[in-house]
Design an enzyme around this catalytic site. Sequence first.
Site, PDB file in Angstrom:
ATOM      1  N   HIS A  22     -10.193   1.102  -3.166  1.00  0.00           N
ATOM      2  CA  HIS A  22     -10.855   0.781  -1.904  1.00  0.00           C
ATOM      3  C   HIS A  22     -12.371   0.852  -1.917  1.00  0.00           C
ATOM      4  O   HIS A  22     -12.972   1.526  -2.708  1.00  0.00           O
ATOM      5  CB  HIS A  22     -10.308   1.611  -0.736  1.00  0.00           C
ATOM      6  CG  HIS A  22      -9.870   2.973  -1.071  1.00  0.00           C
ATOM      7  ND1 HIS A  22      -8.716   3.486  -0.583  1.00  0.00           N
ATOM      8  CD2 HIS A  22     -10.387   3.908  -1.864  1.00  0.00           C
ATOM      9  CE1 HIS A  22      -8.582   4.696  -1.047  1.00  0.00           C
ATOM     10  NE2 HIS A  22      -9.570   4.965  -1.818  1.00  0.00           N
ATOM     11  N   ILE A  69      46.031  -7.015   9.543  1.00  0.00           N
ATOM     12  CA  ILE A  69      46.965  -7.967   8.937  1.00  0.00           C
ATOM     13  C   ILE A  69      48.234  -8.055   9.784  1.00  0.00           C
ATOM     14  O   ILE A  69      48.979  -9.016   9.693  1.00  0.00           O
ATOM     15  CB  ILE A  69      47.333  -7.579   7.484  1.00  0.00           C
ATOM     16  CG1 ILE A  69      48.028  -6.218   7.424  1.00  0.00           C
ATOM     17  CG2 ILE A  69      46.120  -7.625   6.583  1.00  0.00           C
ATOM     18  CD1 ILE A  69      48.730  -5.966   6.089  1.00  0.00           C
ATOM     19  N   GLY A  82      42.509   0.468   8.526  1.00  0.00           N
ATOM     20  CA  GLY A  82      42.821  -0.100   7.212  1.00  0.00           C
ATOM     21  C   GLY A  82      41.986  -1.346   6.955  1.00  0.00           C
ATOM     22  O   GLY A  82      41.633  -2.058   7.889  1.00  0.00           O
ATOM     23  N   ASP A 118      -3.050  -2.124  -5.383  1.00  0.00           N
ATOM     24  CA  ASP A 118      -4.177  -1.401  -5.989  1.00  0.00           C
ATOM     25  C   ASP A 118      -3.661  -0.272  -6.894  1.00  0.00           C
ATOM     26  O   ASP A 118      -4.416   0.568  -7.332  1.00  0.00           O
ATOM     27  CB  ASP A 118      -5.140  -0.867  -4.925  1.00  0.00           C
ATOM     28  CG  ASP A 118      -4.518   0.226  -4.074  1.00  0.00           C
ATOM     29  OD1 ASP A 118      -3.346   0.557  -4.308  1.00  0.00           O
ATOM     30  OD2 ASP A 118      -5.208   0.744  -3.184  1.00  0.00           O
ATOM     31  N   ASP A 167      44.160  -1.399  16.376  1.00  0.00           N
ATOM     32  CA  ASP A 167      44.390  -0.707  17.652  1.00  0.00           C
ATOM     33  C   ASP A 167      43.766   0.688  17.702  1.00  0.00           C
ATOM     34  O   ASP A 167      43.168   1.071  18.697  1.00  0.00           O
ATOM     35  CB  ASP A 167      45.891  -0.674  17.985  1.00  0.00           C
ATOM     36  CG  ASP A 167      46.730  -0.071  16.878  1.00  0.00           C
ATOM     37  OD1 ASP A 167      46.175   0.225  15.797  1.00  0.00           O
ATOM     38  OD2 ASP A 167      47.943   0.117  17.080  1.00  0.00           O
ATOM     39  N   ARG A 215      67.671  -6.416  -6.180  1.00  0.00           N
ATOM     40  CA  ARG A 215      66.423  -5.693  -6.514  1.00  0.00           C
ATOM     41  C   ARG A 215      65.491  -5.765  -5.303  1.00  0.00           C
ATOM     42  O   ARG A 215      65.499  -6.750  -4.563  1.00  0.00           O
ATOM     43  CB  ARG A 215      65.695  -6.351  -7.685  1.00  0.00           C
ATOM     44  CG  ARG A 215      66.443  -6.331  -8.994  1.00  0.00           C
ATOM     45  CD  ARG A 215      66.405  -4.931  -9.627  1.00  0.00           C
ATOM     46  NE  ARG A 215      66.962  -4.982 -10.961  1.00  0.00           N
ATOM     47  CZ  ARG A 215      68.275  -4.940 -11.246  1.00  0.00           C
ATOM     48  NH1 ARG A 215      69.167  -4.855 -10.261  1.00  0.00           N
ATOM     49  NH2 ARG A 215      68.684  -4.993 -12.485  1.00  0.00           N
ATOM     50  N   ARG A 219      46.784  -6.522   1.722  1.00  0.00           N
ATOM     51  CA  ARG A 219      45.492  -6.249   2.367  1.00  0.00           C
ATOM     52  C   ARG A 219      44.314  -6.596   1.468  1.00  0.00           C
ATOM     53  O   ARG A 219      43.164  -6.548   1.904  1.00  0.00           O
ATOM     54  CB  ARG A 219      45.429  -4.771   2.766  1.00  0.00           C
ATOM     55  CG  ARG A 219      46.417  -4.381   3.813  1.00  0.00           C
ATOM     56  CD  ARG A 219      45.815  -3.469   4.856  1.00  0.00           C
ATOM     57  NE  ARG A 219      45.135  -2.331   4.315  1.00  0.00           N
ATOM     58  CZ  ARG A 219      45.525  -1.058   4.507  1.00  0.00           C
ATOM     59  NH1 ARG A 219      46.604  -0.801   5.206  1.00  0.00           N
ATOM     60  NH2 ARG A 219      44.826  -0.070   4.025  1.00  0.00           N
ATOM     61  N   HIS A 221      50.047  -2.793  -0.431  1.00  0.00           N
ATOM     62  CA  HIS A 221      48.630  -3.066  -0.160  1.00  0.00           C
ATOM     63  C   HIS A 221      48.105  -4.335  -0.820  1.00  0.00           C
ATOM     64  O   HIS A 221      46.961  -4.723  -0.553  1.00  0.00           O
ATOM     65  CB  HIS A 221      47.786  -1.856  -0.558  1.00  0.00           C
ATOM     66  CG  HIS A 221      48.018  -0.691   0.357  1.00  0.00           C
ATOM     67  ND1 HIS A 221      49.089   0.153   0.188  1.00  0.00           N
ATOM     68  CD2 HIS A 221      47.369  -0.281   1.475  1.00  0.00           C
ATOM     69  CE1 HIS A 221      49.072   1.060   1.151  1.00  0.00           C
ATOM     70  NE2 HIS A 221      48.042   0.819   1.950  1.00  0.00           N
ATOM     71  N   ASP A 238      -5.109  -2.882   2.513  1.00  0.00           N
ATOM     72  CA  ASP A 238      -5.188  -1.650   3.297  1.00  0.00           C
ATOM     73  C   ASP A 238      -5.081  -1.934   4.784  1.00  0.00           C
ATOM     74  O   ASP A 238      -4.369  -1.272   5.522  1.00  0.00           O
ATOM     75  CB  ASP A 238      -6.535  -0.953   3.035  1.00  0.00           C
ATOM     76  CG  ASP A 238      -6.514  -0.189   1.716  1.00  0.00           C
ATOM     77  OD1 ASP A 238      -5.425  -0.070   1.137  1.00  0.00           O
ATOM     78  OD2 ASP A 238      -7.582   0.263   1.288  1.00  0.00           O
ATOM     79  N   GLU A 240      58.485  -3.764   7.015  1.00  0.00           N
ATOM     80  CA  GLU A 240      58.604  -2.326   6.714  1.00  0.00           C
ATOM     81  C   GLU A 240      59.137  -1.526   7.907  1.00  0.00           C
ATOM     82  O   GLU A 240      59.734  -0.464   7.738  1.00  0.00           O
ATOM     83  CB  GLU A 240      57.241  -1.760   6.289  1.00  0.00           C
ATOM     84  CG  GLU A 240      56.169  -1.898   7.377  1.00  0.00           C
ATOM     85  CD  GLU A 240      54.801  -1.400   6.966  1.00  0.00           C
ATOM     86  OE1 GLU A 240      54.644  -0.888   5.848  1.00  0.00           O
ATOM     87  OE2 GLU A 240      53.864  -1.532   7.792  1.00  0.00           O
ATOM     88  N   ASP A 256       0.846  -1.197   0.000  1.00  0.00           N
ATOM     89  CA  ASP A 256       0.000   0.000   0.000  1.00  0.00           C
ATOM     90  C   ASP A 256       0.877   1.240   0.000  1.00  0.00           C
ATOM     91  O   ASP A 256       1.920   1.280   0.648  1.00  0.00           O
ATOM     92  CB  ASP A 256      -0.934   0.006   1.218  1.00  0.00           C
ATOM     93  CG  ASP A 256      -2.210   0.797   0.894  1.00  0.00           C
ATOM     94  OD1 ASP A 256      -2.321   1.281  -0.257  1.00  0.00           O
ATOM     95  OD2 ASP A 256      -3.064   0.915   1.770  1.00  0.00           O
ATOM     96  N   GLY A 257       0.408   2.226  -0.734  1.00  0.00           N
ATOM     97  CA  GLY A 257       1.129   3.496  -0.798  1.00  0.00           C
ATOM     98  C   GLY A 257       0.440   4.535   0.051  1.00  0.00           C
ATOM     99  O   GLY A 257      -0.253   4.203   1.010  1.00  0.00           O
ATOM    100  N   GLU A 284       3.967   3.357  -3.370  1.00  0.00           N
ATOM    101  CA  GLU A 284       3.549   1.989  -3.685  1.00  0.00           C
ATOM    102  C   GLU A 284       4.743   1.191  -4.251  1.00  0.00           C
ATOM    103  O   GLU A 284       4.969   0.037  -3.909  1.00  0.00           O
ATOM    104  CB  GLU A 284       2.402   2.035  -4.709  1.00  0.00           C
ATOM    105  CG  GLU A 284       1.689   0.729  -4.908  1.00  0.00           C
ATOM    106  CD  GLU A 284       0.506   0.515  -3.967  1.00  0.00           C
ATOM    107  OE1 GLU A 284      -0.161   1.493  -3.594  1.00  0.00           O
ATOM    108  OE2 GLU A 284       0.259  -0.647  -3.599  1.00  0.00           O
ATOM    109  N   GLY A 294      53.351  -4.606   8.256  1.00  0.00           N
ATOM    110  CA  GLY A 294      53.345  -5.092   9.633  1.00  0.00           C
ATOM    111  C   GLY A 294      53.594  -4.018  10.680  1.00  0.00           C
ATOM    112  O   GLY A 294      53.640  -4.301  11.872  1.00  0.00           O
TER     113      GLY A 294
END
Length: 565
Positions: free
Chosen positions: A126, A339, A210, A71, A316, A475, A484, A481, A136, A435, A11-12, A49, A383
Amino acid sequence: MSNAEFYIYTDGACSGNPGPGGWAAVIMHGHSVQEISGHEEKTTNQRMEMKAAIEALRQIPPGSKVKLYSDSAYLVNCFKQGWMKRWQINGWMTSKGKPVENQDLWREFLELIKINEVEWIKVKGHGGDQMNERCDHLARRTMENQGVANLEEEQKMCPESDIPGQDQKCSEQSEESTLDAHENTFKKSIKTGVSNNRPVRRLGLLTGGGDCPGLNAVIRAVVKGAGYNYNSEVVGFNNGFKGLVENDAFLIDDFTVSGIISRGGTILGTSNRDNPFDYRPGGSSDYRQTDNDRSGDAVENLKKWDIECLVIIGGDGSLLLAHRLSEIGVPVIGIPKTIDNDLPATDVTFGFDSAVTTATEAIDKIHTTAESHHRIMVVEVMGRDAGFIALEAGMAGGGDIILIPELPFDYSHIVEKIEERQGRGKKYSIIVVAEGAYPVGGEPLYQVKGAVKRLGGIGSQISREIENRTDMESRATVLGHLQRGGSPTSYDRVLATRFGVKAVELFQAEKYNEMVCLKGTKIESVPLGKAVSGTKRVDLFSEQVRAALAVGTSFGAPINGSSGG
Ligand code: F6P
């Protein structure tokens, strides 16, 4: 197509039932009855509706058979008379060349219809049709139960004869009793907008900090765990604490979490910049303090949604904010994720296993190219100030040298290890460096310094130093990322599910201001205050480190009385 058959009654607004700007739908299926209602500023019966029908279709499992009673000629004819097909062909233009209104809703409608078998049943307006009176009546009742419609207002606006359900001649009695009989078996009310009294308990949910693999698995577990076991609803705040402060939220239903267990990221979005106690809208790059305390807005927004407890999934930083919210009286439950696996109150955080798996796969690949080119390959992993990812992925990937923040390394030691390997005919070496690792007498290397520091660059520095000190090519690869992203491992999916279910159990038991955790093989909880104190770091005297040493791995410095491999 499943055999499940559903009946939807919609019903609307304009019949005066369910009231200006309101819509309601009732779904019946076997022994279950679901009532849904909502309100919008924009009041047109057609739109209301449609909203009712869409919202109802969203609630039923895809592949169902649906009999939809309405309706609204607009709604039913669009499908039955082929208007919808014509609109699609004409680029959503009417035959008069005007853009079709409510396109957003029609498009969603189309999607929902494609995945179900819908039979459209237009009931007479109705007064004259029993089925319409039933629609209704049920709609009116839904709105009353959920307190969304202002029925007094509504009655003033509608002549008495316009309010269905007043007509005692209709055969509602039997429908009424059927509904009542079923009601206690299963009843779920869904409401959008402002608060009211409902039998259903609500918890809020946000993901902060993150992202990491497994967040969606927790969201799924919380929503399903709350709905299936405790008839509770979950309101999700978008983009972490930002959504909480700015009231950017939505009710997460069962379908929204369907199929997300394997997806990385978070369907709620996240942010590691927004602090309700010091709020910087849009996030400023220099992280200046603003003294803009918006925690009051956060509390208000929780009240608006009738939320009894906020579940915060975070590392944290987010858990510290959870703790601060608990100190100003917000009931919270924390779920640890990162992670980095650096939270002291849990043996493991979800996301860690996935990150380690990604890093290990990368090391495996780098191994083959290191071997072919006789190079020293340095792999930098994440890390922060903890070396768990480097240790675990380094061991799993057969790294020759593992450098972690817990033990400052010595370049001469690294070179010694490389040369010792060369002496044994091993013309390449793999170095896995966290890292946050740094040389003796040095300090961690940051790409960005400020209130929020960003580590990075140590891998390239080591690679350069090795080329300076040896005649070998080197290298560096930064995994960043990648660690993640992507699908969570099965371990993380299971851990995340167990954490989510435990959080809902705590909510049900009203055991607030706790963080769920893994202790050995058991899921438990600890007080948040305890959970946010300190950082867990690699224990250099652990059995795991000894095992690495025992297979000849170097940690770049003497360790545990050994020369370091
Ligand atoms: O804490 C998780 C983590 O991925 C760390 O390992 C890393 O140092 C940091 O987040 C990176 O944060 P951001 O995505 O904000 O650069």
